[in-house]
Design an enzyme around this catalytic site. Structure first.
Site, PDB file in Angstrom:
ATOM      1  CB  ALA A  13      -0.910  -0.003   1.224  1.00  0.00           C
ATOM      2  CB  CYS A  14      -0.033   4.704  -0.869  1.00  0.00           C
ATOM      3  SG  CYS A  14       0.687   6.322  -1.051  1.00  0.00           S
ATOM      4  N   PRO A  15       2.731   4.401   1.075  1.00  0.00           N
ATOM      5  CG  PRO A  15       4.478   5.601   2.147  1.00  0.00           C
ATOM      6  CD  PRO A  15       3.235   4.757   2.415  1.00  0.00           C
ATOM      7  CG  ASP A  40      -1.870   1.540  -3.786  1.00  0.00           C
ATOM      8  OD1 ASP A  40      -3.093   1.776  -3.852  1.00  0.00           O
ATOM      9  OD2 ASP A  40      -1.065   2.282  -3.199  1.00  0.00           O
TER      10      ASP A  40
END
Length: 75
Positions: A13-15, A40
């Site tokens: 997932a981000c980042p 993502d």
């Protein structure tokens, strides 16, 4: 598309896709291409903006069975 290095960022997932992309890009020479695989959905906007701000060329992206694939040429 021929890539010099492939980065597997699936399930992150981000980042994290950006963090791993930056690290992998540092290992390449100018003009070489990094292929990134991510799941993502936000990665498309993130990688496009990151490549532009870093002076890299966002070549293209495709979606293949839920996996987003990106190609970025090091600036």
């Amino acid at each position: 598309m021929e890539a010099n290095k492939v980065l597997d960022a699936k399930g992150l997932a981000c980042p994290m896709p950006i963090v791993k992309t930056k690290k992998a890009m540092n290992e390449l020479e100018s003009g070489q291409v990094l292929e990134i695989h991510a799941t993502d959905k936000g990665a498309k906007n993130d990688l496009t903006a990151w490549a532009k701000s870093g002076g890299h060329e966002f070549i293209k992206h495709v979606e293949d069975n839920g996996v987003l694939k990106f190609w970025i040429k090091k600036g």
